[in-house]
Enzyme design. Structure first.
Site, PDB file in Angstrom:
ATOM      1  N   ASP A   9       0.846  -1.182   0.176  1.00 50.60           N
ATOM      2  CA  ASP A   9      -0.212  -0.158   0.109  1.00 50.60           C
ATOM      3  C   ASP A   9       0.709   0.857  -0.077  1.00 50.60           C
ATOM      4  O   ASP A   9       2.684   1.051   0.483  1.00 50.60           O
ATOM      5  CB  ASP A   9      -0.542  -0.019   1.031  1.00 50.60           C
ATOM      6  CG  ASP A   9      -1.984   1.418   1.557  1.00 50.60           C
ATOM      7  OD1 ASP A   9      -1.954   2.026   0.420  1.00 50.60           O
ATOM      8  OD2 ASP A   9      -1.941   1.912   2.483  1.00 50.60           O
ATOM      9  N   ASP A  11       0.056   4.921   1.074  1.00 48.35           N
ATOM     10  CA  ASP A  11      -0.308   6.147   1.981  1.00 48.35           C
ATOM     11  C   ASP A  11      -0.049   5.367   3.929  1.00 48.35           C
ATOM     12  O   ASP A  11      -1.037   4.462   3.574  1.00 48.35           O
ATOM     13  CB  ASP A  11      -1.657   6.428   2.424  1.00 48.35           C
ATOM     14  CG  ASP A  11      -1.916   7.484   0.967  1.00 48.35           C
ATOM     15  OD1 ASP A  11      -0.914   7.492  -0.276  1.00 48.35           O
ATOM     16  OD2 ASP A  11      -2.841   7.703   0.783  1.00 48.35           O
ATOM     17  N   ASP A 184      -1.982  -0.879   6.106  1.00 45.86           N
ATOM     18  CA  ASP A 184      -2.414  -0.041   7.259  1.00 45.86           C
ATOM     19  C   ASP A 184      -3.630   0.093   7.585  1.00 45.86           C
ATOM     20  O   ASP A 184      -4.353  -0.275   8.215  1.00 45.86           O
ATOM     21  CB  ASP A 184      -1.672   1.670   7.870  1.00 45.86           C
ATOM     22  CG  ASP A 184      -2.674   2.137   6.696  1.00 45.86           C
ATOM     23  OD1 ASP A 184      -3.194   2.915   6.709  1.00 45.86           O
ATOM     24  OD2 ASP A 184      -2.141   2.121   5.496  1.00 45.86           O
TER      25      ASP A 184
END
Length: 242
Positions: A9, A11, A184
């Site tokens: 991922d 961000d 996250d």
């Protein structure tokens, strides 16, 4: 030969910021508040909302170079850079990016940090410039075929489907000794369900993905090993053992 796949991922995983929010935080507190007020429930912004606020940024007189300069000052932690460049240099790892950011944001940040060649592919939302106006679209357009994910992925992208499709085009899961996923957010949960026992989820502590794994993981058959991290040096440590 050992062959690993590392899926990032972007961000709060590859970088320690939310790229959608960062541009407005750098350029306009007023528009950062507008974005906050517009975004749907949860931690993720739909690209439609970001695009709408980019129109406001354009109408306020901000120029292309100001947006690009804001992206260029977004830091990549030195330990994260060391982790990925050291692992890539070994020649046994393929890097893939699955992100709800967009093409212009990610490409600009990677180029600034000399990492344009890190990822074999970046799968994200489309974006393009029309003069000083940045247009941001959906990976899955609203007027096209939609995914059927029931795990909770955002309408614009099912990361589980994207991972499955990428693997199918690159020899399947068995082409890789180990798959690692660094994430996250809640929309990073779905791809973990497509991974095998012995694969690894590098899960950022105290974020939505950790909560989903703890609440839902066993019930829906999540098989991956979980490594929690909260600082980039821990990713460097994990990668150094591959």
């Amino acid at each position: 030969m050992v062959k690993n796949l590392v899926v990032f991922d972007f961000d709060w995983s590859f970088v320690d910021q939310d790229t959608d929010r960062w541009v407005f935080e750098v350029l306009s507190t007023e528009l950062r508040r507008t974005l906050q007020d517009r975004k749907s429930a949860g931690s993720q912004c739909m690209p439609d909302v970001v695009d709408q606020t980019m129109e406001d940024l354009f109408q306020a007189g901000f120029k292309k170079e100001q947006v690009l300069d804001a992206l260029r000052i977004l830091p990549v932690h030195p330990a994260m850079k060391r982790a990925v460049t050291s692992l890539k240099a070994k020649g046994e790892t393929t890097f893939l990016c699955l992100s709800n950011s967009n093409q212009v944001y990610i490409a600009t940040i990677l180029e600034k940090h000399g990492l344009s060649n890190l990822f074999d592919q970046v799968i994200t939302n489309p974006s393009h410039w029309d003069g000083d106006r940045l247009h941001i679209g959906r990976r899955l357009p609203a007027d096209g075929p939609q995914h059927t994910c029931t795990i909770g992925c955002l309408p614009n992208m099912c990361k589980g489907d994207e991972l499955d499709a990428w693997l199918a085009a690159h020899g399947g899961k068995d082409s890789f000794t180990k798959i690692l996923y660094v994430g996250d957010g809640g929309n990073d949960f779905c791809p973990l369900l497509r991974m095998r026992q012995g694969d690894v989820a590098c899960v950022r502590k105290n974020m939505e993905l950790q909560a989903r794994i703890e609440k839902e993981g066993e019930k829906v058959g999540c098989k991956v090993d979980v490594e929690l991290w909260d600082q980039a040096w821990i990713i460097d440590e994990i990668f150094s053992k591959l």
